[in-house]
Design a protein around this motif. Structure first.
Motif, PDB file in Angstrom:
ATOM      1  N   SER A 333     -68.015 -20.566 -21.812  1.00 30.79           N
ATOM      2  CA  SER A 333     -66.548 -20.532 -21.802  1.00 30.79           C
ATOM      3  C   SER A 333     -66.021 -19.207 -22.325  1.00 30.79           C
ATOM      4  CB  SER A 333     -66.000 -21.695 -22.645  1.00 30.79           C
ATOM      5  OG  SER A 333     -66.364 -22.936 -22.097  1.00 30.79           O
ATOM      6  N   ILE A 334     -66.672 -18.664 -23.334  1.00 29.96           N
ATOM      7  CA  ILE A 334     -66.265 -17.351 -23.838  1.00 29.96           C
ATOM      8  C   ILE A 334     -66.374 -16.302 -22.736  1.00 29.96           C
ATOM      9  CG2 ILE A 334     -66.924 -15.487 -25.419  1.00 29.96           C
ATOM     10  CD1 ILE A 334     -67.742 -17.690 -27.426  1.00 29.96           C
ATOM     11  N   LYS A 335     -67.492 -16.343 -22.027  1.00 27.48           N
ATOM     12  CA  LYS A 335     -67.691 -15.370 -20.948  1.00 27.48           C
ATOM     13  C   LYS A 335     -66.681 -15.582 -19.814  1.00 27.48           C
ATOM     14  CE  LYS A 335     -72.693 -15.150 -21.807  1.00 27.48           C
ATOM     15  NZ  LYS A 335     -74.024 -15.539 -21.276  1.00 27.48           N
ATOM     16  N   LYS A 336     -66.319 -16.830 -19.561  1.00 23.90           N
ATOM     17  CA  LYS A 336     -65.462 -17.146 -18.427  1.00 23.90           C
ATOM     18  C   LYS A 336     -63.983 -16.923 -18.713  1.00 23.90           C
ATOM     19  CE  LYS A 336     -64.533 -20.920 -15.150  1.00 23.90           C
ATOM     20  NZ  LYS A 336     -64.910 -22.315 -14.754  1.00 23.90           N
ATOM     21  N   TYR A 337     -63.531 -17.269 -19.926  1.00 23.38           N
ATOM     22  CA  TYR A 337     -62.099 -17.316 -20.199  1.00 23.38           C
ATOM     23  C   TYR A 337     -61.577 -16.230 -21.128  1.00 23.38           C
ATOM     24  CZ  TYR A 337     -62.551 -22.009 -18.196  1.00 23.38           C
ATOM     25  OH  TYR A 337     -62.815 -23.072 -17.369  1.00 23.38           O
ATOM     26  N   LEU A 338     -62.431 -15.623 -21.940  1.00 24.13           N
ATOM     27  CA  LEU A 338     -61.948 -14.597 -22.859  1.00 24.13           C
ATOM     28  C   LEU A 338     -62.066 -13.215 -22.224  1.00 24.13           C
ATOM     29  CD1 LEU A 338     -63.142 -15.778 -26.395  1.00 24.13           C
ATOM     30  CD2 LEU A 338     -61.147 -16.479 -25.039  1.00 24.13           C
ATOM     31  N   PRO A 339     -61.345 -12.232 -22.725  1.00 26.25           N
ATOM     32  CA  PRO A 339     -61.344 -10.900 -22.112  1.00 26.25           C
ATOM     33  C   PRO A 339     -62.753 -10.304 -22.021  1.00 26.25           C
ATOM     34  CG  PRO A 339     -59.578 -11.082 -23.723  1.00 26.25           C
ATOM     35  CD  PRO A 339     -60.408 -12.307 -23.871  1.00 26.25           C
ATOM     36  N   PRO A 340     -63.008  -9.480 -20.997  1.00 25.54           N
ATOM     37  CA  PRO A 340     -64.338  -8.874 -20.821  1.00 25.54           C
ATOM     38  C   PRO A 340     -64.777  -8.025 -22.014  1.00 25.54           C
ATOM     39  CG  PRO A 340     -63.019  -8.622 -18.834  1.00 25.54           C
ATOM     40  CD  PRO A 340     -62.096  -9.153 -19.886  1.00 25.54           C
ATOM     41  N   SER A 341     -63.829  -7.509 -22.767  1.00 25.95           N
ATOM     42  CA  SER A 341     -64.166  -6.658 -23.916  1.00 25.95           C
ATOM     43  C   SER A 341     -64.615  -7.459 -25.138  1.00 25.95           C
ATOM     44  CB  SER A 341     -62.956  -5.806 -24.302  1.00 25.95           C
ATOM     45  OG  SER A 341     -61.844  -6.630 -24.638  1.00 25.95           O
ATOM     46  N   ALA A 371     -52.482 -23.358 -32.964  1.00 26.42           N
ATOM     47  CA  ALA A 371     -52.407 -24.477 -33.905  1.00 26.42           C
ATOM     48  C   ALA A 371     -51.087 -25.236 -33.775  1.00 26.42           C
ATOM     49  CB  ALA A 371     -52.595 -23.970 -35.334  1.00 26.42           C
ATOM     50  N   LYS A 372     -49.991 -24.506 -33.722  1.00 29.03           N
ATOM     51  CA  LYS A 372     -48.674 -25.137 -33.744  1.00 29.03           C
ATOM     52  C   LYS A 372     -48.292 -25.797 -32.423  1.00 29.03           C
ATOM     53  CE  LYS A 372     -46.785 -21.972 -37.248  1.00 29.03           C
ATOM     54  NZ  LYS A 372     -45.799 -20.894 -37.513  1.00 29.03           N
ATOM     55  N   GLU A 373     -48.659 -25.186 -31.317  1.00 26.10           N
ATOM     56  CA  GLU A 373     -48.190 -25.663 -30.023  1.00 26.10           C
ATOM     57  C   GLU A 373     -49.252 -26.375 -29.186  1.00 26.10           C
ATOM     58  OE1 GLU A 373     -46.247 -22.524 -27.894  1.00 26.10           O
ATOM     59  OE2 GLU A 373     -45.054 -21.880 -29.644  1.00 26.10           O
ATOM     60  N   HIS A 374     -50.539 -26.206 -29.550  1.00 24.92           N
ATOM     61  CA  HIS A 374     -51.599 -26.764 -28.705  1.00 24.92           C
ATOM     62  C   HIS A 374     -52.601 -27.629 -29.464  1.00 24.92           C
ATOM     63  CE1 HIS A 374     -50.393 -24.233 -25.255  1.00 24.92           C
ATOM     64  NE2 HIS A 374     -50.127 -23.307 -26.169  1.00 24.92           N
ATOM     65  N   ASN A 375     -52.412 -27.793 -30.775  1.00 22.59           N
ATOM     66  CA  ASN A 375     -53.353 -28.584 -31.594  1.00 22.59           C
ATOM     67  C   ASN A 375     -54.790 -28.065 -31.497  1.00 22.59           C
ATOM     68  OD1 ASN A 375     -51.451 -30.359 -32.645  1.00 22.59           O
ATOM     69  ND2 ASN A 375     -51.704 -31.837 -30.989  1.00 22.59           N
ATOM     70  N   ILE A 376     -54.916 -26.751 -31.406  1.00 17.08           N
ATOM     71  CA  ILE A 376     -56.239 -26.116 -31.366  1.00 17.08           C
ATOM     72  C   ILE A 376     -56.376 -25.225 -32.601  1.00 17.08           C
ATOM     73  CG2 ILE A 376     -57.743 -24.524 -30.108  1.00 17.08           C
ATOM     74  CD1 ILE A 376     -56.339 -25.503 -27.529  1.00 17.08           C
ATOM     75  N   ILE A 377     -57.361 -25.522 -33.431  1.00 14.38           N
ATOM     76  CA  ILE A 377     -57.549 -24.808 -34.694  1.00 14.38           C
ATOM     77  C   ILE A 377     -58.721 -23.843 -34.577  1.00 14.38           C
ATOM     78  CG2 ILE A 377     -57.864 -25.034 -37.185  1.00 14.38           C
ATOM     79  CD1 ILE A 377     -55.371 -26.443 -36.106  1.00 14.38           C
ATOM     80  N   GLY A 412     -60.450 -25.886 -25.192  1.00 15.38           N
ATOM     81  CA  GLY A 412     -59.962 -25.060 -26.292  1.00 15.38           C
ATOM     82  C   GLY A 412     -60.088 -23.575 -26.010  1.00 15.38           C
ATOM     83  N   ILE A 413     -61.224 -23.163 -25.452  1.00 23.87           N
ATOM     84  CA  ILE A 413     -61.439 -21.739 -25.174  1.00 23.87           C
ATOM     85  C   ILE A 413     -60.609 -21.294 -23.970  1.00 23.87           C
ATOM     86  CG2 ILE A 413     -63.151 -19.973 -24.623  1.00 23.87           C
ATOM     87  CD1 ILE A 413     -63.269 -21.157 -27.483  1.00 23.87           C
ATOM     88  N   LYS A 414     -60.452 -22.166 -22.997  1.00 19.03           N
ATOM     89  CA  LYS A 414     -59.601 -21.824 -21.846  1.00 19.03           C
ATOM     90  C   LYS A 414     -58.164 -21.582 -22.297  1.00 19.03           C
ATOM     91  CE  LYS A 414     -58.216 -23.524 -17.270  1.00 19.03           C
ATOM     92  NZ  LYS A 414     -58.359 -24.635 -16.281  1.00 19.03           N
ATOM     93  N   GLY A 417     -57.954 -18.299 -24.139  1.00 21.61           N
ATOM     94  CA  GLY A 417     -57.929 -17.181 -23.207  1.00 21.61           C
ATOM     95  C   GLY A 417     -56.572 -17.004 -22.535  1.00 21.61           C
ATOM     96  N   SER A 418     -55.921 -18.112 -22.217  1.00 19.21           N
ATOM     97  CA  SER A 418     -54.597 -18.030 -21.574  1.00 19.21           C
ATOM     98  C   SER A 418     -53.574 -17.375 -22.500  1.00 19.21           C
ATOM     99  CB  SER A 418     -54.120 -19.431 -21.183  1.00 19.21           C
ATOM    100  OG  SER A 418     -54.966 -20.007 -20.220  1.00 19.21           O
ATOM    101  N   LEU A 419     -53.619 -17.728 -23.790  1.00 22.23           N
ATOM    102  CA  LEU A 419     -52.682 -17.120 -24.740  1.00 22.23           C
ATOM    103  C   LEU A 419     -52.986 -15.646 -24.959  1.00 22.23           C
ATOM    104  CD1 LEU A 419     -52.062 -19.826 -27.484  1.00 22.23           C
ATOM    105  CD2 LEU A 419     -50.763 -19.326 -25.428  1.00 22.23           C
ATOM    106  N   LEU A 420     -54.245 -15.276 -24.901  1.00 22.10           N
ATOM    107  CA  LEU A 420     -54.582 -13.855 -25.023  1.00 22.10           C
ATOM    108  C   LEU A 420     -54.027 -13.065 -23.830  1.00 22.10           C
ATOM    109  CD1 LEU A 420     -58.271 -14.100 -26.312  1.00 22.10           C
ATOM    110  CD2 LEU A 420     -56.293 -13.251 -27.615  1.00 22.10           C
TER     111      LEU A 420
END
Length: 426
Positions: A333-341, A371-377, A412-414, A417-420
């Protein structure tokens, strides 16, 4: 996805994985089928519901020695090289109390990034103002900054002159002489918390070399190394390497181990393993233990039952099968959804992956919004600074996969990545 909080900060197993049936059977066997009478005349082993011996029952320590020898393919250690505790946190406090002296022990070194609650142990032991950070260095010759550590150890020797005591001090209450160390370093050498690194054999041997040259105690939190998700054989623990060539009768390593990650943290059971019996015995003479006996007497019998039946292997293997899948989903998921850098380390064992992002992202804002808007810590890297030695870890997060299901991890990781992506475009 439900409204359940997706918490990447929690560093323990999800409730569904706890070995409740296995523990029920072990407790029942200990409490209902133990031959109570045989303990009345045995000075090395006490009844499970009575006060224990100072280092813990001999039979239990013997089984631990056999278990370690089998898991790490090393010779069985003298059971007297083991001192039973009620977990790794307690074990660190006991080691600091019994092997340091605020007049003689000049500095405590803590690897950065560090386990986020360990600072309290050193501050409460009196070392505020004497804590130094040693950086982890993934991809370098050594996994920690050995050059910086060696330089600081040399400075301690120069500032304080020749050590004529050898670190041996008489006990004011007439117990055996105490072995005290001029400095201490705290490490998690296998699947480190939070960095996810495993220190190479070269790094381990170099650390022991420095410890012997400068009278430093290495406290190893050895709590993750049996959670191995690769086909590689485990590296020897530092205490095993120390024992192979120890000549001073004490040693310079304490393996501070626990079943909290292997069975259940609620059991509150752990142990010290040292190169020689003398240092383990010294730890067992700590005042609270001397008064009340080994601090987890009943639960140590439960561990013994799991050891002699082999049930502990089944429990650990079950954890490994789940954690291996969760770790893979997290890395994918990190490789798929987070920035290439994005850079990340860990996931081959243990609980954690350490993620570092490009400084252009406002990670503090993103973590707060999750945390506030998505319940992801997420656990911001700022939580893992060494006390009094902040190096700036705000561009990193620690992700723990042990508490979450694979779908929760990917979601959670997806979302992360969207917020980033949103942050990058704003």
């Amino acid at each position: 996805m439900s409204n359940r909080v997706i918490n990447f900060f929690k560093g323990y197993a999800s409730n569904s994985l706890h070995p409740r049936k296995e523990l029920e059977a072990a407790f029942s066997k200990v409490l209902l089928e133990t031959d109570f009478d045989k303990y009345d005349t045995d000075p090395d082993n006490q009844h499970p519901l009575n006060y224990g011996t100072d280092p813990g029952n001999f039979d239990i320590r013997q089984q631990l020695s056999k278990f370690m020898a089998r898991k790490f393919n090393v010779p069985e250690a003298d059971p007297d090289c083991f001192n039973l505790t009620n977990g790794a946190s307690f074990g660190i406090g006991m080691a600091l109390k019994m092997a340091t002296n605020l007049e003689y022990t000049k500095k405590v070194f803590v690897v950065s990034p560090c386990y986020f609650l360990i600072n309290h142990s050193f501050v409460d032991a009196g070392f505020s103002g004497r804590i130094a950070s040693i950086n982890e260095t993934p991809g370098a010759e050594y996994e920690i900054d050995i050059e910086a550590l060696e330089m600081q150890l040399q400075n301690i020797d120069k500032e304080n002159g020749e050590d004529k005591t050898g670190g041996i001090f008489p006990d004011p209450l007439g117990r055996d002489d105490n072995r005290v160390y001029r400095s201490v370093i705290y490490i998690v050498p296998t699947y480190s918390n939070p960095g996810g690194l495993t220190y190479s054999l070269k790094t381990r041997l170099k650390m022991i070399e420095l410890a012997r040259r400068h009278n430093m105690l290495i406290i190893c939190d050895d709590v993750y190394d049996l959670l191995n998700y690769t086909d590689d054989s485990p590296l020897p623990r530092l205490v095993h390497l120390d024992r192979e060539t120890c000549t001073d009768g004490w040693g310079h390593v304490v393996s501070n181990a626990s079943t909290s990650k292997l069975i259940s943290p609620g059991l509150r059971f752990g142990w010290h393993e040292t190169a020689t019996p003398k240092l383990a015995f010294q730890f067992s003479q700590e005042g609270n233990t001397k008064s009340g006996g080994t601090p987890s007497q009943l639960n140590s019998y439960v561990i013994h039952e799991l050891l002699i039946t082999g049930t502990i292997d089944d429990i650990i293997n079950n954890f490994i099968s789940h954690y291996r899948e969760r770790s893979k989903v997290l890395k994918d998921s990190i490789k798929k959804y987070l920035p290439p850098s994005t850079k990340f380390y860990g996931g081959d064992g243990g609980y954690f992956i350490w993620v570092t992002l490009d400084p252009k992202y406002n990670l503090v804002k993103v973590v707060s919004t999750l945390a506030k808007e998505h319940n992801i810590i997420l656990a911001s890297g700022t939580n893992f600074e060494v006390a009094e030695n902040h190096r700036g870890l705000g561009d990193s997060v620690r992700l723990c996969f042990s508490f979450l299901t694979p779908p929760e991890i990917e979601y959670g990781i997806k979302t992360f990545g969207s917020l980033l992506k949103e942050d990058e475009t704003n």
